[in-house]
Design an enzyme around this catalytic site. Structure first.
Site, mmCIF file in Angstrom:
data_model
loop_
_atom_site.group_PDB
_atom_site.id
_atom_site.type_symbol
_atom_site.label_atom_id
_atom_site.label_comp_id
_atom_site.label_asym_id
_atom_site.label_seq_id
_atom_site.Cartn_x
_atom_site.Cartn_y
_atom_site.Cartn_z
ATOM 1 N N ARG A 1 0.806 -1.077 -0.071
ATOM 2 C CA ARG A 1 -0.011 0.019 0.151
ATOM 3 C C ARG A 1 0.752 1.303 0.013
ATOM 4 O O ARG A 1 1.825 1.225 1.043
ATOM 5 C CB ARG A 1 -0.708 -0.043 1.189
ATOM 6 C CG ARG A 1 -2.133 -0.910 1.227
ATOM 7 C CD ARG A 1 -3.242 -0.753 0.203
ATOM 8 N NE ARG A 1 -4.074 -1.763 0.228
ATOM 9 C CZ ARG A 1 -4.206 -2.624 -0.673
ATOM 10 N NH1 ARG A 1 -3.330 -2.981 -1.373
ATOM 11 N NH2 ARG A 1 -5.354 -3.533 -0.511
ATOM 12 N N GLU B 1 -2.880 7.362 -5.136
ATOM 13 C CA GLU B 1 -3.045 6.883 -6.614
ATOM 14 C C GLU B 1 -4.271 6.821 -6.782
ATOM 15 O O GLU B 1 -4.568 6.417 -7.975
ATOM 16 C CB GLU B 1 -2.317 5.514 -6.490
ATOM 17 C CG GLU B 1 -2.954 4.368 -5.666
ATOM 18 C CD GLU B 1 -2.324 2.735 -5.534
ATOM 19 O OE1 GLU B 1 -1.284 3.041 -5.302
ATOM 20 O OE2 GLU B 1 -3.414 2.023 -5.783
ATOM 21 N N HIS C 1 -0.014 -0.242 -9.829
ATOM 22 C CA HIS C 1 -0.733 -1.077 -8.904
ATOM 23 C C HIS C 1 -1.458 -2.295 -9.568
ATOM 24 O O HIS C 1 -2.372 -2.616 -9.789
ATOM 25 C CB HIS C 1 -1.796 -0.318 -8.279
ATOM 26 C CG HIS C 1 -2.160 -1.217 -6.959
ATOM 27 N ND1 HIS C 1 -2.798 -0.599 -5.864
ATOM 28 C CD2 HIS C 1 -2.424 -2.318 -6.539
ATOM 29 C CE1 HIS C 1 -3.294 -1.375 -4.683
ATOM 30 N NE2 HIS C 1 -2.661 -2.563 -5.463
HETATM 31 C C1 COI Z 1 -5.420 -5.983 -3.431
HETATM 32 O O1 COI Z 1 -6.246 -7.096 -3.458
HETATM 33 O O2 COI Z 1 -5.525 -5.698 -1.996
HETATM 34 C C2 COI Z 1 -4.876 -5.008 -4.182
HETATM 35 O O3 COI Z 1 -3.865 -4.547 -3.966
HETATM 36 C C3 COI Z 1 -5.383 -5.045 -5.800
HETATM 37 C C4 COI Z 1 -6.597 -4.130 -6.004
HETATM 38 C C5 COI Z 1 -6.103 -2.789 -6.294
HETATM 39 C C6 COI Z 1 -7.348 -4.916 -6.999
#
Ligand code: COI
Length: 328
Positions: A232, A261, A293
């Site tokens: 994150r 973001e 990401h």
């Molecule tokens: C998550 O699954 O925690 C991710 O970081 C992916 C999401 C941005 C779809």
């Protein structure tokens, strides 16, 4: 069982269709986020599913409960964007996704290797017929001490994969299991910061971990340290990181995520004015690799994210069962 899913991407639709048929769930897919403006859409549904951009605060939980929603089944890992305590107060049960850690851990090792071998420069130079070697000398994984912050599923997968390269591996976890102790040297966070050549973050975002990489942490690190973040953006104080990059302290930075973001990543913003100055500035450093990401984004994970959310709703409803990774 009726479920309404928000933030649905085109590439998720086939999986939603598959699990609707397989688990006998009536599913409505919406591309938009779940927000106060469209909360009325959830009326008549037992469950709501979303990714990380919907508004899932206390007022929304009250609104969902008032409309009869009993389950909130996230398709991302963690609860950083969900007020779980409010959900509990409103009698709403919450699950998050527990898709396979293989994709994110593969991607993490890729960023480590790209950083160590100065791949961004090698690639950019090749594109303009500059085949010089100057500045491209790298380092080998085997001679590194690698610090893994977080010994959850992704952190453990990273440690397992690093085994093939032969570095010394340190791991910090506030509650290290016996399994974790058997796979890497469990150390305190400060020791990890001081001793690591590469630091990789695999911890959830909470009040305790927000800006865990701040000025103080950066000051403890080795000159030339490589930092990788596929977790994150808010784990790193971007302003402090910029100062460390400008000072030449950072050997390389591999970021799949960055603060603020939201609204930028996962969209085509080529012709827009983007107001995230730090994002634009960090990207231009020669030793920074940034990706949008997408570490999670594999065929397998997309299927598991959707399947896991639908299955969680079914488990909640049918047997009062607690699906994997449920806290609320
Ligand atoms: C998550 O699954 O925690 C991710 O970081 C992916 C999401 C941005 C779809």
């Amino acid at each position: 069982m009726k479920l309404i899913a928000f933030e649905c991407r085109e590439d998720e639709l086939a999986a939603f269709e598959k699990y609707a048929a397989l688990l006998d769930v009536q599913i409505e897919c919406r591309a938009e986020c779940l927000l106060p403006e469209n909360i009325d859409e959830t009326g008549g549904y037992d469950a709501v599913s979303m990714l990380g951009r919907s508004c899932m605060n206390s007022a929304m939980m009250e609104g969902l409960a008032a409309r009869g929603v009993r389950f909130v089944c996230g398709r991302t890992v963690g609860y950083d964007h969900v007020d779980v305590a409010a959900a509990r107060r409103c009698g709403i049960r919450v699950s998050h996704s527990s898709y396979s850690p293989e994709g994110v851990s593969d991607f993490t090792l890729m960023l480590m290797l790209m950083s160590l071998r100065k791949y961004k420069q090698a690639l950019f130079r090749g594109n303009v017929n500059d085949y010089s070697l100057e500045g491209l000398r790298g380092r080998q994984m085997q001679s590194m001490t690698i610090g893994v912050v977080g010994g959850g599923r992704i952190g453990r997968a990273v440690i397992r994969k690093l085994g093939g390269f032969g570095p010394r591996v340190l791991v910090y976890d506030p509650h290290p299991s016996a399994e974790l102790r058997a796979t890497a040297e469990c150390v305190g966070l400060e020791t990890l910061f001081v001793q690591s050549d590469i630091i990789t973050l695999h911890t959830p975002l909470t009040d305790a971990t927000r800006h865990m990489i701040d000025r103080q942490a950066l000051a403890m690190m080795k000159h030339g340290v490589i930092v990788i973040n596929t977790a994150r953006g808010e784990l790193i104080d971007t302003q402090a990181m910029i100062e460390a990059l400008e000072d030449g302290k950072i050997g390389a930075l591999g970021l799949d995520v960055i603060e603020q973001e939201e609204g930028v990543y996962h969209r085509d913003r080529r012709t827009d004015i983007i107001k995230n100055r730090n994002m634009a500035y960090v990207r231009q450093f020669p030793n920074v690799i940034m990706t949008p990401h997408c570490a999670f984004y594999t065929d397998e994970a997309v299927e598991e994210m959707v399947g896991g959310a639908v299955q969680a709703a079914v488990d909640f409803a049918r047997k009062g069962e607690t699906p994997l990774e449920v806290r609320g």
